[in-house]
Design a protein around this motif. Sequence first.
Motif, PDB file in Angstrom:
ATOM      1  N   VAL A   1      12.823  87.132  57.909  1.00 10.88           N
ATOM      2  CA  VAL A   1      12.061  88.381  57.934  1.00 10.88           C
ATOM      3  C   VAL A   1      11.468  88.674  56.561  1.00 10.88           C
ATOM      4  N   SER A   2      10.403  89.466  56.570  1.00 10.03           N
ATOM      5  CA  SER A   2       9.790  89.946  55.332  1.00 10.03           C
ATOM      6  C   SER A   2       9.171  91.299  55.604  1.00 10.03           C
ATOM      7  N   PRO A   3       8.935  92.100  54.562  1.00 11.01           N
ATOM      8  CA  PRO A   3       8.178  93.337  54.767  1.00 11.01           C
ATOM      9  C   PRO A   3       6.799  93.026  55.338  1.00 11.01           C
ATOM     10  N   ALA A   4       6.186  94.007  55.952  1.00 12.70           N
ATOM     11  CA  ALA A   4       4.876  93.823  56.595  1.00 12.70           C
ATOM     12  C   ALA A   4       3.854  93.256  55.608  1.00 12.70           C
ATOM     13  N   LYS A   5       3.175  92.203  56.056  1.00 15.67           N
ATOM     14  CA  LYS A   5       2.103  91.582  55.269  1.00 15.67           C
ATOM     15  C   LYS A   5       0.990  91.174  56.219  1.00 15.67           C
TER      16      LYS A   5
ATOM     17  N   GLU B   1      -6.799  88.616  63.162  1.00 12.60           N
ATOM     18  CA  GLU B   1      -6.364  89.195  61.898  1.00 12.60           C
ATOM     19  C   GLU B   1      -5.303  90.266  62.172  1.00 12.60           C
ATOM     20  N   ILE B   2      -4.139  90.099  61.564  1.00 10.92           N
ATOM     21  CA  ILE B   2      -3.058  91.063  61.719  1.00 10.92           C
ATOM     22  C   ILE B   2      -3.042  91.961  60.491  1.00 10.92           C
ATOM     23  N   ASN B   3      -3.288  93.241  60.715  1.00  8.29           N
ATOM     24  CA  ASN B   3      -3.369  94.223  59.635  1.00  8.29           C
ATOM     25  C   ASN B   3      -1.971  94.694  59.254  1.00  8.29           C
ATOM     26  N   GLN B   4      -1.699  94.706  57.973  1.00 13.19           N
ATOM     27  CA  GLN B   4      -0.391  95.137  57.479  1.00 13.19           C
ATOM     28  C   GLN B   4      -0.026  96.529  57.979  1.00 13.19           C
ATOM     29  N   ALA B   5      -1.012  97.403  58.090  1.00 15.42           N
ATOM     30  CA  ALA B   5      -0.756  98.790  58.489  1.00 15.42           C
ATOM     31  C   ALA B   5      -0.326  98.907  59.945  1.00 15.42           C
ATOM     32  N   ASN B   6      -0.538  97.851  60.736  1.00 14.11           N
ATOM     33  CA  ASN B   6      -0.236  97.916  62.172  1.00 14.11           C
ATOM     34  C   ASN B   6       1.121  97.349  62.537  1.00 14.11           C
ATOM     35  N   ILE B   7       1.866  96.869  61.556  1.00 14.52           N
ATOM     36  CA  ILE B   7       3.187  96.298  61.829  1.00 14.52           C
ATOM     37  C   ILE B   7       4.218  96.882  60.871  1.00 14.52           C
ATOM     38  N   ASP B   8       5.483  96.813  61.283  1.00 19.73           N
ATOM     39  CA  ASP B   8       6.573  97.299  60.447  1.00 19.73           C
ATOM     40  C   ASP B   8       7.183  96.193  59.592  1.00 19.73           C
ATOM     41  N   LEU B   9       7.096  94.959  60.076  1.00 10.62           N
ATOM     42  CA  LEU B   9       7.651  93.816  59.352  1.00 10.62           C
ATOM     43  C   LEU B   9       7.113  92.530  59.964  1.00 10.62           C
ATOM     44  N   ASN B  10       7.366  91.419  59.287  1.00  9.43           N
ATOM     45  CA  ASN B  10       7.034  90.100  59.816  1.00  9.43           C
ATOM     46  C   ASN B  10       8.332  89.372  60.167  1.00  9.43           C
ATOM     47  N   VAL B  11       8.315  88.638  61.284  1.00  7.95           N
ATOM     48  CA  VAL B  11       9.478  87.854  61.689  1.00  7.95           C
ATOM     49  C   VAL B  11       9.011  86.488  62.185  1.00  7.95           C
ATOM     50  N   ARG B  12       9.699  85.463  61.758  1.00  8.94           N
ATOM     51  CA  ARG B  12       9.482  84.108  62.255  1.00  8.94           C
ATOM     52  C   ARG B  12      10.818  83.585  62.759  1.00  8.94           C
ATOM     53  N   ALA B  13      10.850  82.951  63.920  1.00  6.76           N
ATOM     54  CA  ALA B  13      12.109  82.505  64.508  1.00  6.76           C
ATOM     55  C   ALA B  13      12.004  81.070  64.989  1.00  6.76           C
ATOM     56  N   LEU B  14      13.128  80.368  64.913  1.00  5.58           N
ATOM     57  CA  LEU B  14      13.201  78.984  65.374  1.00  5.58           C
ATOM     58  C   LEU B  14      13.955  78.918  66.687  1.00  5.58           C
TER      59      LEU B  14
ATOM     60  N   VAL C   1      10.073  99.198  66.860  1.00  7.76           N
ATOM     61  CA  VAL C   1       9.377  98.575  65.739  1.00  7.76           C
ATOM     62  C   VAL C   1       8.325  97.625  66.302  1.00  7.76           C
ATOM     63  N   THR C   2       7.272  97.439  65.541  1.00  4.09           N
ATOM     64  CA  THR C   2       6.256  96.446  65.868  1.00  4.09           C
ATOM     65  C   THR C   2       6.295  95.386  64.778  1.00  4.09           C
ATOM     66  N   PHE C   3       6.493  94.147  65.185  1.00  8.60           N
ATOM     67  CA  PHE C   3       6.601  93.083  64.188  1.00  8.60           C
ATOM     68  C   PHE C   3       5.529  92.023  64.408  1.00  8.60           C
ATOM     69  N   GLY C   4       5.179  91.366  63.323  1.00  4.04           N
ATOM     70  CA  GLY C   4       4.217  90.280  63.388  1.00  4.04           C
ATOM     71  C   GLY C   4       4.920  88.959  63.570  1.00  4.04           C
ATOM     72  N   HIS C   5       4.400  88.121  64.481  1.00  5.44           N
ATOM     73  CA  HIS C   5       4.917  86.764  64.713  1.00  5.44           C
ATOM     74  C   HIS C   5       3.737  85.802  64.648  1.00  5.44           C
ATOM     75  N   PRO C   6       3.949  84.507  64.762  1.00  5.61           N
ATOM     76  CA  PRO C   6       2.836  83.564  64.566  1.00  5.61           C
ATOM     77  C   PRO C   6       1.633  83.792  65.471  1.00  5.61           C
ATOM     78  N   SER C   7       1.836  84.301  66.684  1.00  3.85           N
ATOM     79  CA  SER C   7       0.720  84.490  67.610  1.00  3.85           C
ATOM     80  C   SER C   7       0.128  85.891  67.577  1.00  3.85           C
ATOM     81  N   GLY C   8       0.789  86.823  66.899  1.00  2.00           N
ATOM     82  CA  GLY C   8       0.270  88.188  66.875  1.00  2.00           C
ATOM     83  C   GLY C   8       1.364  89.201  66.630  1.00  2.00           C
ATOM     84  N   THR C   9       1.438  90.223  67.479  1.00  2.00           N
ATOM     85  CA  THR C   9       2.413  91.292  67.279  1.00  2.00           C
ATOM     86  C   THR C   9       3.158  91.586  68.579  1.00  2.00           C
ATOM     87  N   LEU C  10       4.307  92.228  68.430  1.00  2.00           N
ATOM     88  CA  LEU C  10       5.117  92.631  69.579  1.00  2.00           C
ATOM     89  C   LEU C  10       5.874  93.905  69.218  1.00  2.00           C
ATOM     90  N   LYS C  11       5.901  94.825  70.168  1.00  2.00           N
ATOM     91  CA  LYS C  11       6.648  96.068  69.986  1.00  2.00           C
ATOM     92  C   LYS C  11       7.922  95.997  70.824  1.00  2.00           C
TER      93      LYS C  11
END
Length: 397
Positions: A278-282, A291-304, A349-359
Amino acid sequence: MTHLPQIKIPATYMRGGTSKGVFFNLTDLPKEAQTPGEARDNILLRVIGSPDPYGKQTDGMGGATSSTSKTVILAKSTVIDHDVDYLFGQVAIDKAFVDWSGNCGNLTAAVGSFAINSGLVDSSRIPKNGVCIVRIWQANIKKTIIARVPITNGEVQETGDFELDGVTFPAAEVPVEFITPVDPSDAMFPTGNIVDELNVPGIGILKATMITAGIPTIFLDSQDIGYTGTELQEAINSDDAALTRFETIRAYGALKMGLIADISEAAARQHTPKVAFVSPAKAYTSSSGKEINQANIDLNVRALSMGKLHHAMMGTAAVAIGTAAAIPGTLVNLAATNGELLSEGKTSVTFGHPSGTLKVGAQASINQGQWTVDKAIMSRSARILMEGWVRIPGDSV
């Protein structure tokens, strides 16, 4: 030499969320596969096309990714106040192994539709028009899930305008509720800590939030492992050394979580736990060019999942994300709030993932020092892709 002819088994190929799988009614399987065991596993392996040393699953229904190497078995529920029992099998691609240790949250969205279409839901519970509430017993993890399936003229409504990042075309929205994803008698944090120090030989000591909610998950801080949190699949999956490091972290995390008794057991438990960072929203550009706008997400998450970075987000891992975000001090919560508590009354929360966002929404509370979560909620979609029979050689049984 005489070879047995192919046998055909009634099956439905479905998309649920950002995954695809082959769905079976338990009573349609060959008799020897209607109970757990080697015969069932062998049949499902052959259906999917595993093990495949080429990693392509060309001779089966699998799509050579963790998201498309999945099987589901449904039956009329044996649990009171439930409609259907849902059993999920994650099929390894290059090994003769079916992992029954966890759930697939994405395919859960398709379970209600399949259950209705297969006559597993009593007709009196299906409205002419409206929403059919399907009560699902998730047999792998012994939990209740509620799927709200839209109905039009007495049939499942699959088409619609709900868009899900990671899925190209819109479809009908299917809200899914994971009820009490952590039993109050179970430890949400198996180690008793919200943040642990995970000592991984050859890597060092990493901060980790290890949680069992939706699916056992190990959350890491992206900076601790040298990432920004905005990576796409190719940045991880093309790096064999990185994949080896993640698998090592996963194995030692599983040991610390008590999921295995010895590190050697991790290879036979590929589906769980998951590893995420995880990381803060970027801001970033998703795999589709969005384009994923930082203001539209709470954080970024990548999962394996199954040893590779997931192209979007596993539904069960999203439950873990939503739950951990609601609990002050977890790495997910800290990433979502930059060290500050979530705003009062915020339950999603709304988070960014490789394909976009999810709430994803979750409601967590603490009672006598123990964290519990009442439910986690997210919306997915599902669609039948093909139905009829799947064929496998007779000697597969």
